[in-house]
Design an enzyme around this catalytic site. Structure first.
Site, PDB file in Angstrom:
ATOM      1  N   TYR A 198       8.456 -11.459  -9.757  1.00 15.46           N
ATOM      2  CA  TYR A 198       8.611 -10.141 -10.201  1.00 15.46           C
ATOM      3  C   TYR A 198       9.091  -9.367 -10.174  1.00 15.46           C
ATOM      4  O   TYR A 198      10.000  -9.269  -9.844  1.00 15.46           O
ATOM      5  CB  TYR A 198       6.763 -10.028  -8.934  1.00 15.46           C
ATOM      6  CG  TYR A 198       5.740  -9.131  -9.697  1.00 15.46           C
ATOM      7  CD1 TYR A 198       4.819  -9.320 -10.230  1.00 15.46           C
ATOM      8  CD2 TYR A 198       6.357  -7.613  -9.000  1.00 15.46           C
ATOM      9  CE1 TYR A 198       4.407  -7.896 -11.067  1.00 15.46           C
ATOM     10  CE2 TYR A 198       5.444  -6.394 -10.362  1.00 15.46           C
ATOM     11  CZ  TYR A 198       4.140  -7.247 -10.576  1.00 15.46           C
ATOM     12  OH  TYR A 198       3.526  -5.883 -11.426  1.00 15.46           O
ATOM     13  N   SER A 249       7.268   5.175  -6.493  1.00 15.88           N
ATOM     14  CA  SER A 249       7.060   4.208  -7.118  1.00 15.88           C
ATOM     15  C   SER A 249       5.901   4.120  -7.570  1.00 15.88           C
ATOM     16  O   SER A 249       4.815   4.805  -5.939  1.00 15.88           O
ATOM     17  CB  SER A 249       7.128   2.445  -6.730  1.00 15.88           C
ATOM     18  OG  SER A 249       8.458   2.260  -6.414  1.00 15.88           O
ATOM     19  N   THR A 254       6.530   7.371 -15.150  1.00  8.41           N
ATOM     20  CA  THR A 254       6.226   6.864 -16.713  1.00  8.41           C
ATOM     21  C   THR A 254       4.990   7.687 -17.787  1.00  8.41           C
ATOM     22  O   THR A 254       5.484   8.388 -18.380  1.00  8.41           O
ATOM     23  CB  THR A 254       5.550   5.197 -16.642  1.00  8.41           C
ATOM     24  OG1 THR A 254       6.247   4.797 -16.147  1.00  8.41           O
ATOM     25  CG2 THR A 254       5.291   5.181 -18.067  1.00  8.41           C
ATOM     26  N   ASN A 363      -1.067  -3.901  -9.036  1.00  6.69           N
ATOM     27  CA  ASN A 363      -0.143  -3.202  -9.379  1.00  6.69           C
ATOM     28  C   ASN A 363      -0.019  -4.121 -10.925  1.00  6.69           C
ATOM     29  O   ASN A 363       1.858  -4.446 -10.891  1.00  6.69           O
ATOM     30  CB  ASN A 363       1.137  -3.998  -8.503  1.00  6.69           C
ATOM     31  CG  ASN A 363       2.933  -3.904  -8.674  1.00  6.69           C
ATOM     32  OD1 ASN A 363       3.194  -2.404  -9.399  1.00  6.69           O
ATOM     33  ND2 ASN A 363       3.934  -4.303  -8.280  1.00  6.69           N
ATOM     34  N   PHE A 489      -1.567  14.787 -15.172  1.00  4.67           N
ATOM     35  CA  PHE A 489      -0.953  14.469 -16.720  1.00  4.67           C
ATOM     36  C   PHE A 489      -0.185  15.306 -17.777  1.00  4.67           C
ATOM     37  O   PHE A 489       0.160  16.450 -17.132  1.00  4.67           O
ATOM     38  CB  PHE A 489      -2.553  13.418 -17.517  1.00  4.67           C
ATOM     39  CG  PHE A 489      -2.236  12.796 -16.002  1.00  4.67           C
ATOM     40  CD1 PHE A 489      -2.118  11.102 -15.963  1.00  4.67           C
ATOM     41  CD2 PHE A 489      -3.971  12.509 -15.727  1.00  4.67           C
ATOM     42  CE1 PHE A 489      -1.876   9.862 -15.340  1.00  4.67           C
ATOM     43  CE2 PHE A 489      -4.200  11.332 -14.589  1.00  4.67           C
ATOM     44  CZ  PHE A 489      -3.708  10.289 -14.633  1.00  4.67           C
TER      45      PHE A 489
HETATM   46  P1  GTP Z   1       6.538   3.245 -11.654  1.00  2.00           P
HETATM   47  O1  GTP Z   1       7.074   2.314 -11.731  1.00  2.00           O
HETATM   48  O2  GTP Z   1       6.313   2.327  -9.939  1.00  2.00           O
HETATM   49  O3  GTP Z   1       8.387   3.410 -10.569  1.00  2.00           O
HETATM   50  O4  GTP Z   1       6.022   4.156 -11.457  1.00  2.00           O
HETATM   51  P2  GTP Z   1       5.520   5.483 -11.957  1.00  2.00           P
HETATM   52  O5  GTP Z   1       6.540   6.672 -10.754  1.00  2.00           O
HETATM   53  O6  GTP Z   1       6.009   5.912 -12.919  1.00  2.00           O
HETATM   54  O7  GTP Z   1       4.402   5.193 -11.560  1.00  2.00           O
HETATM   55  P3  GTP Z   1       3.874   5.964 -12.627  1.00  2.00           P
HETATM   56  O8  GTP Z   1       3.871   7.065 -13.864  1.00  2.00           O
HETATM   57  O9  GTP Z   1       3.017   3.991 -13.321  1.00  2.00           O
HETATM   58  O10 GTP Z   1       1.978   6.676 -12.531  1.00  2.00           O
HETATM   59  C1  GTP Z   1       1.347   5.431 -11.476  1.00  2.00           C
HETATM   60  C2  GTP Z   1      -0.343   6.006 -10.806  1.00  2.00           C
HETATM   61  O11 GTP Z   1      -0.021   7.533 -11.068  1.00  2.00           O
HETATM   62  C3  GTP Z   1      -1.172   5.331 -12.256  1.00  2.00           C
HETATM   63  O12 GTP Z   1      -2.155   5.325 -12.349  1.00  2.00           O
HETATM   64  C4  GTP Z   1      -1.527   7.148 -13.117  1.00  2.00           C
HETATM   65  O13 GTP Z   1      -1.719   6.635 -14.352  1.00  2.00           O
HETATM   66  C5  GTP Z   1      -1.236   7.611 -11.739  1.00  2.00           C
HETATM   67  N1  GTP Z   1      -1.205   8.949 -12.229  1.00  2.00           N
HETATM   68  C6  GTP Z   1       0.506   9.307 -13.035  1.00  2.00           C
HETATM   69  N2  GTP Z   1      -0.012  10.922 -12.873  1.00  2.00           N
HETATM   70  C7  GTP Z   1      -0.463  11.514 -12.351  1.00  2.00           C
HETATM   71  C8  GTP Z   1      -0.823  12.895 -12.136  1.00  2.00           C
HETATM   72  O14 GTP Z   1      -0.246  13.444 -12.647  1.00  2.00           O
HETATM   73  N3  GTP Z   1      -1.721  12.729 -11.897  1.00  2.00           N
HETATM   74  C9  GTP Z   1      -2.794  11.590 -11.237  1.00  2.00           C
HETATM   75  N4  GTP Z   1      -3.833  12.261 -10.141  1.00  2.00           N
HETATM   76  N5  GTP Z   1      -2.483  10.417 -11.145  1.00  2.00           N
HETATM   77  C10 GTP Z   1      -1.751  10.453 -12.232  1.00  2.00           C
HETATM   78  C1  SPV Z   2       9.306   0.952  -8.951  1.00  2.00           C
HETATM   79  O1  SPV Z   2       8.303  -0.424  -8.039  1.00  2.00           O
HETATM   80  O2  SPV Z   2       9.394   1.405  -8.257  1.00  2.00           O
HETATM   81  C2  SPV Z   2       9.228   0.320 -10.232  1.00  2.00           C
HETATM   82  C3  SPV Z   2       8.422  -1.673 -10.402  1.00  2.00           C
HETATM   83  O3  SPV Z   2       9.599   0.531 -11.434  1.00  2.00           O
HETATM   84  S1  SPV Z   2       9.382  -2.959  -9.809  1.00  2.00           S
HETATM   85  O4  SPV Z   2      10.408  -2.847 -11.002  1.00  2.00           O
HETATM   86  O5  SPV Z   2       8.524  -3.599  -9.579  1.00  2.00           O
HETATM   87  O6  SPV Z   2      10.957  -2.340  -9.446  1.00  2.00           O
HETATM   88 MN    MN Z   3      10.167   2.752 -10.287  1.00  2.00          MN
END
Ligand code: GTP
Ligand code: SPV
Ligand code: MN
Length: 580
Positions: A198, A249, A254, A363, A489
């Site tokens: 994973y 994370s 993203t 996840n 967002f």
């Molecule tokens: P990793 O890939 O694990 O490092 O995550 P990440 O930091 O890129 O987080 P990502 O943008 O994928 O968002 C993770 C979760 O948070 C998702 O379910 C999004 O919909 C939610 N999310 C992202 N931005 C916001 C925001 O501004 N407000 C809220 N309420 N939720 C958010």
């Molecule tokens: C994180 O967990 O911060 C990710 C997913 O971006 S992983 O590649 O599983 O670490």
């Molecule tokens: Mn990450």
């Protein structure tokens, strides 16, 4: 003998002798090879075809239900001195770790194909990029590495030229959590991962190489490897300001990386350079320059929708691999928050029954090339990277932490990063929703002692003539009813606007003991439905609660004992005194 690099050939031979694969395949990164990997996985059931009319080239992988996230308790940093790994890491002596891993790897690839996957982290011609070779017995890993890195012949040619590369050895083993380890040997530029297929446990270019090993190298060489997104924010005059942001994370990297400004921001645009990892180098001009070492996304699926992240949805209609999502009656990928439709199969392939919990694993993820992103920055391939004006830290904090504040200076900014905390998420195994310290969003990823890491950060004050400003944001404050108080967002643009105005020196702020905050009137609320009283609350500092937070920060810093750089405790003391 497949390469012009004797040491690489020798290592491949040694690994083959240890693991006894049925065959060895050197990946060239071609489309034909990718198609062949997909065909193989469809034949053996590792991949399922999704609706090829609506989602051409899209496939679903269901991982073992016991193998759905990173495993921090099974992840080790193996330096000769335990203190070099620090209290922030699990540690094993290199010899012990090697003994354990050799036992696991012995004969583990019998009957399987061993893939030799050369890859380059960063633009193939950038002097800032670094290469690695992952040896794996997983076709899923080889295919994902092609989407997420510059994988194949060009990387191999660079490795033959450079000489140096990171050695990553991976086997899915038996997928038994009791026989699973992710070991890092930063002094040997080596990674060994066994028993998981994973994400960050198995795609070794990502967290293992580009953060744990690279952070260690970066300290030796005078740069930084960070868990940060990178974006360029373009104003209506066409000026671009680049910022990098570290959130733990599943805390919004993203999403922020591909933000679409709201309708009340005509002429503004956000350009995506990276969504997860950022390598920062001091430039000759005294600024900090960033590259994204990755070439694709491994993004969180749940919560991704037309309303929250239309750019992500647009790039998921073709050539994407989905892991642990649900499927609809029309055989399209589905996850919580995507639409009102109900799925027919959950992430484990069972008939969907709400009694079994969410249909998509919390996840569950998508893998897709960054080139598919509608907001992909033309500067993403620039060999020198992009110049960074601001660094932003952030976390999931239901209470206490304001929507945004700015540090007083670099030293204070380093404390803000070191003191970061966030609610745990499904990206790693274990309980979710628990607030824990996650310095610079690097708690699971820093390849050495945090005390030394913070000292390295502080040292940039002497190395850079133009230090980026440092901010902290929190999109996740909740009200008494448990609802998010800030719409988040695309609306996060309103906070980014204040941040870049501060970078360009034309915006007001209010002084508080924890940093500079915008006055409520400094945040543009045109076209968004938010109560002025809610904004006031989002921008206030509760002195008593912050005094308690500062006391906890002191305890957190004290764990690092004598190695802790003095500057950080000075900052903590100054703020604590100001609050009283
Ligand atoms: P990793 O890939 O694990 O490092 O995550 P990440 O930091 O890129 O987080 P990502 O943008 O994928 O968002 C993770 C979760 O948070 C998702 O379910 C999004 O919909 C939610 N999310 C992202 N931005 C916001 C925001 O501004 N407000 C809220 N309420 N939720 C958010
Ligand atoms: C994180 O967990 O911060 C990710 C997913 O971006 S992983 O590649 O599983 O670490
Ligand atoms: Mn990450």
């Amino acid at each position: 003998m497949q390469s012009k690099h004797d040491q690489l050939n020798q290592w491949v031979n040694e690994v083959a002798a240890l693991t006894s694969p049925a065959q060895v395949h050197w990946c060239d990164g071609s489309q034909a090879e990718y198609d062949q990997l997909i065909r193989l996985m469809l034949d053996c059931g590792d991949l399922l075809e999704l609706n090829q009319t609506t989602h051409p080239g899209c496939y679903l992988h269901r991982s073992d239900p016991q193998d759905v996230a990173r495993v921090e308790h099974l992840t080790f940093i193996c330096t000769t001195e335990e203190q070099d790994a620090g209290p922030n890491n699990n540690w094993l002596a290199p010899a012990d770790a090697h003994r354990r891993m050799d036992e696991l790897f012995a004969g583990c690839m019998q009957g399987r194909t061993m893939y030799v996957v050369p890859y380059c982290m960063g633009p193939i011609d950038s002097p800032l990029s670094r290469c690695g070779v992952e040896i794996t017995d997983s076709a899923y890993v080889a295919a994902n590495m092609r989407l997420m890195t510059r994988m194949g012949s060009a990387a191999l040619r660079r490795i033959e030229r450079d000489g140096v590369f990171v050695k990553g050895l991976h086997s899915i083993g038996e997928l038994d959590p009791a026989r699973r380890f992710i070991m890092h040997f930063p002094q040997e530029l080596q990674i060994q991962s066994y028993g998981s297929g994973y994400g960050g446990n198995a795609l070794l270019g990502k967290k293992c190489h580009a953060l744990r090993i690279a952070s260690y190298q970066a300290r030796q060489e005078g740069w930084l490897a960070e868990h940060m997104l990178i974006v360029g924010i373009e104003n209506p005059q066409g000026e671009k300001t680049y910022v990098a942001a570290a959130f733990p994370s599943a805390c919004g990297k993203t999403n922020l990386a591909m933000l679409i400004p709201p309708a009340s921001y005509p002429g503004w645009k956000v350009w995506t350079v990276g969504d997860d990892i950022c390598w920062l180098h001091p430039g000759e001009d005294g600024r900090l320059w960033a590259i994204n070492p990755e070439a694709g996304f491994f993004g969180v699926a749940p919560g991704t929708s037309e309303a929250t992240n239309p750019n992500a949805l647009a790039m998921l209609n073709k050539d994407a691999i989905f892991t642990n999502v649900a499927v609809t009656a029309n055989n399209e990928p589905w996850w919580e928050g995507k639409s009102d439709e109900l799925p027919v199969k959950d992430w484990q392939g069972r008939d969907y029954d709400p009694a079994n919990g969410p249909a998509a694993h919390p996840n569950s993820r998508f893998t897709v090339s960054i080139k598919h992103c509608p907001s992909y920055s033309p500067q993403a391939e620039a060999p020198s990277g992009v110049p960074i004006s601001a660094l932003i830290f952030g976390g999931r904090r239901a209470s206490l932490v304001p929507l945004v504040f700015e540090s007083f200076d670099w030293q204070h900014g380093v404390l803000v990063g070191a003191a970061m905390a966030s609610e745990t998420t499904a990206a790693a195994t274990g309980a979710t929703g628990i607030v824990r310290r996650d310095p610079m969003a690097m708690q699971p990823f820093c390849g050495y002692n945090f005390a030394d890491y913070w000292a390295h950060w502080l040292g940039f004050a002497d190395r850079l003539e133009h230090l980026p400003k440092v901010f902290h944001v929190n999109w996740f404050r909740k009200d008494e009813q448990g609802q998010f108080m800030w719409p988040g967002f695309g609306e996060n643009m309103r906070v980014l606007e204040w941040i870049i105005q501060r970078c360009h020196g034309h915006s007001e702020s209010l002084h508080s003991p924890i940093g500079h905050l915008p006055r409520p009137e400094d945040i543009n609320l045109e076209g968004v439905d938010i109560e002025p009283s809610a904004l006031t609350q989002l921008l206030s500092v509760d002195r008593q609660s912050w005094a308690a937070e500062l006391a906890q920060i002191k305890v957190h810093l004290e764990q690092f004992g004598e190695r802790l750089p003095a500057g950080l405790m000075d900052q903590q003391q100054r703020i604590a005194a100001d609050l009283n």
